[in-house]
Design a protein around this motif. Structure first.
Motif, PDB file in Angstrom:
ATOM      1  N   ARG A  60       0.936  -1.385   0.211  1.00  0.00           N
ATOM      2  CA  ARG A  60       0.116   0.524   0.090  1.00  0.00           C
ATOM      3  C   ARG A  60       0.837   1.154  -0.038  1.00  0.00           C
ATOM      4  NH1 ARG A  60      -3.656  -2.942   3.298  1.00  0.00           N
ATOM      5  NH2 ARG A  60      -2.500  -2.316   5.081  1.00  0.00           N
ATOM      6  N   GLY A  61       0.669   2.148  -1.074  1.00  0.00           N
ATOM      7  CA  GLY A  61       1.710   3.089  -1.450  1.00  0.00           C
ATOM      8  C   GLY A  61       0.678   4.303  -1.363  1.00  0.00           C
ATOM      9  N   ARG A  62       1.533   5.588  -1.716  1.00  0.00           N
ATOM     10  CA  ARG A  62       0.983   6.010  -2.190  1.00  0.00           C
ATOM     11  C   ARG A  62      -0.489   6.602  -2.715  1.00  0.00           C
ATOM     12  NH1 ARG A  62       5.334  10.060  -3.440  1.00  0.00           N
ATOM     13  NH2 ARG A  62       4.661  10.409  -5.585  1.00  0.00           N
ATOM     14  N   HIS A  63      -0.422   7.197  -2.530  1.00  0.00           N
ATOM     15  CA  HIS A  63      -2.660   7.364  -3.276  1.00  0.00           C
ATOM     16  C   HIS A  63      -2.572   7.961  -4.723  1.00  0.00           C
ATOM     17  CE1 HIS A  63      -2.342   7.408   1.719  1.00  0.00           C
ATOM     18  NE2 HIS A  63      -4.153   7.010   1.513  1.00  0.00           N
ATOM     19  N   ARG A  64      -3.430   7.419  -5.385  1.00  0.00           N
ATOM     20  CA  ARG A  64      -3.916   7.946  -6.161  1.00  0.00           C
ATOM     21  C   ARG A  64      -5.556   8.033  -6.330  1.00  0.00           C
ATOM     22  NH1 ARG A  64      -1.456   4.868 -10.686  1.00  0.00           N
ATOM     23  NH2 ARG A  64      -2.215   2.179  -9.985  1.00  0.00           N
ATOM     24  N   LEU A  65      -5.895   8.846  -7.075  1.00  0.00           N
ATOM     25  CA  LEU A  65      -7.633   9.212  -7.682  1.00  0.00           C
ATOM     26  C   LEU A  65      -7.141   8.585  -8.836  1.00  0.00           C
ATOM     27  CD1 LEU A  65      -8.731  12.857  -6.394  1.00  0.00           C
ATOM     28  CD2 LEU A  65      -9.037   9.805  -5.542  1.00  0.00           C
ATOM     29  N   THR A  66      -8.238   7.626  -9.682  1.00  0.00           N
ATOM     30  CA  THR A  66      -8.349   7.617 -11.020  1.00  0.00           C
ATOM     31  C   THR A  66      -9.301   8.271 -11.225  1.00  0.00           C
ATOM     32  OG1 THR A  66     -10.041   5.879  -9.858  1.00  0.00           O
ATOM     33  CG2 THR A  66      -7.993   4.999 -10.473  1.00  0.00           C
ATOM     34  N   TRP A  67      -9.345   7.991 -12.708  1.00  0.00           N
ATOM     35  CA  TRP A  67      -9.684   9.140 -14.255  1.00  0.00           C
ATOM     36  C   TRP A  67     -11.010   7.973 -14.540  1.00  0.00           C
ATOM     37  CZ3 TRP A  67      -5.245   8.855 -16.685  1.00  0.00           C
ATOM     38  CH2 TRP A  67      -3.540   9.533 -16.745  1.00  0.00           C
ATOM     39  N   ARG A  68     -12.022   9.501 -15.223  1.00  0.00           N
ATOM     40  CA  ARG A  68     -12.987   8.560 -16.215  1.00  0.00           C
ATOM     41  C   ARG A  68     -12.208   8.439 -17.167  1.00  0.00           C
ATOM     42  NH1 ARG A  68     -18.048   9.076 -13.666  1.00  0.00           N
ATOM     43  NH2 ARG A  68     -17.614  10.255 -11.890  1.00  0.00           N
ATOM     44  N   ASP A  69     -13.415   8.361 -18.265  1.00  0.00           N
ATOM     45  CA  ASP A  69     -12.751   7.778 -19.739  1.00  0.00           C
ATOM     46  C   ASP A  69     -12.500   9.054 -20.559  1.00  0.00           C
ATOM     47  OD1 ASP A  69     -12.809   5.137 -20.031  1.00  0.00           O
ATOM     48  OD2 ASP A  69     -15.257   4.943 -20.837  1.00  0.00           O
ATOM     49  N   ASP A  70     -13.266   9.899 -19.816  1.00  0.00           N
ATOM     50  CA  ASP A  70     -12.702  11.865 -20.057  1.00  0.00           C
ATOM     51  C   ASP A  70     -12.345  12.438 -19.498  1.00  0.00           C
ATOM     52  OD1 ASP A  70     -14.495  12.047 -17.936  1.00  0.00           O
ATOM     53  OD2 ASP A  70     -15.940  13.189 -18.153  1.00  0.00           O
ATOM     54  N   GLY A  71     -11.213  11.532 -18.517  1.00  0.00           N
ATOM     55  CA  GLY A  71     -10.127  12.678 -18.065  1.00  0.00           C
ATOM     56  C   GLY A  71     -10.366  13.114 -16.972  1.00  0.00           C
ATOM     57  N   SER A  72     -12.134  13.383 -16.324  1.00  0.00           N
ATOM     58  CA  SER A  72     -11.894  13.833 -15.433  1.00  0.00           C
ATOM     59  C   SER A  72     -12.304  12.614 -14.397  1.00  0.00           C
ATOM     60  CB  SER A  72     -14.261  14.232 -15.717  1.00  0.00           C
ATOM     61  OG  SER A  72     -15.138  12.745 -15.582  1.00  0.00           O
ATOM     62  N   VAL A  73     -12.266  13.775 -12.696  1.00  0.00           N
ATOM     63  CA  VAL A  73     -12.035  12.671 -11.225  1.00  0.00           C
ATOM     64  C   VAL A  73     -13.255  11.466 -10.943  1.00  0.00           C
ATOM     65  CG1 VAL A  73     -12.943  14.261  -9.706  1.00  0.00           C
ATOM     66  CG2 VAL A  73     -11.336  12.593  -9.087  1.00  0.00           C
ATOM     67  N   ARG A  74     -12.935  10.225 -11.221  1.00  0.00           N
ATOM     68  CA  ARG A  74     -13.828   9.223 -10.803  1.00  0.00           C
ATOM     69  C   ARG A  74     -14.424   9.676  -9.769  1.00  0.00           C
ATOM     70  NH1 ARG A  74     -14.481   4.487 -13.394  1.00  0.00           N
ATOM     71  NH2 ARG A  74     -15.580   3.751 -12.559  1.00  0.00           N
TER      72      ARG A  74
END
Ligand code: SF4
Ligand code: SF4
Length: 171
Positions: A60-74
């Motif tokens: 479990r490392g540094r956090h990250r936020l994933t994106w939608r197909d259009d590049g916006s935050v999920r």
């Protein structure tokens, strides 16, 4: 409670003089130094940061936020991660997305890495696969406390697209 008496051994004359013991210590240090200089390949020490240890898959490392197909935050700013967080180190400000299918989004998303205990509860709690700790990176040292507060922009820079469906329905 029983008391245990420890008897101190008498020092020999050589030990009382200290010089022979100091010489013995210097000899051991010198022997180790020569061994390390001429037998580097046998040294167990890793030459970090040039050679990094591969982390286990479930690290479990540094956090990250994933994106939608259009590049916006999920992330839909549901606050489940911050509610589950035992260290209370996730701070989210929600905003209206103006889209009935998504409703909310995080105007700001901040994690204080100095307070985080890397338990992984946040990614477990997220129903949207929006937050992950699979970056394979650990927090970098810094001279300021503020630099250890990672914000939405940095979290998204580390991110990647995710096609999972909200609620964990699969692809
Ligand atoms: S890993 Fe644990 S402590 Fe860190 S932000 Fe997630 S829930 Fe909070
Ligand atoms: S649980 Fe997931 S969707 Fe909800 S606020 Fe946290 S990251 Fe965003």
């Amino acid at each position: 409670m029983a008391t245990i008496q420890v008897t101190r051994g008498e020092l020999s004359l050589a030990e009382k003089l200290y010089i022979p013991e100091v010489m013995r210590g210097v000899a051991i240090t010198t022997r180790q130094l020569v061994k390390n200089v001429f037998g580097r390949k046998d040294i167990a020490t890793r030459q970090y940061p040039d050679v990094k240890k591969p982390y286990p898959e479930r690290f479990r490392g540094r956090h990250r936020l994933t994106w939608r197909d259009d590049g916006s935050v999920r992330c839909v700013a549901c606050m489940l991660c911050s509610t589950a967080c035992p260290a209370n180190c996730i701070h989210i400000v929600a905003g209206d997305k103006g889209d009935n299918t998504v409703e909310k989004y995080p105007v700001s998303f901040e994690i204080d890495l100095l307070v985080c205990v890397y338990c992984g509860f946040c990614e477990e709690a997220c129903p949207c696969d929006a937050i992950r700790m699979d970056s394979g990176k650990h927090p970098m040292p810094s001279f300021s406390r503020d630099k250890q507060r990672i914000r939405k922009v940095q979290l998204l820079e580390e991110g990647q697209p995710s096609t999972s469906h909200p609620g964990g329905l699969g692809n």
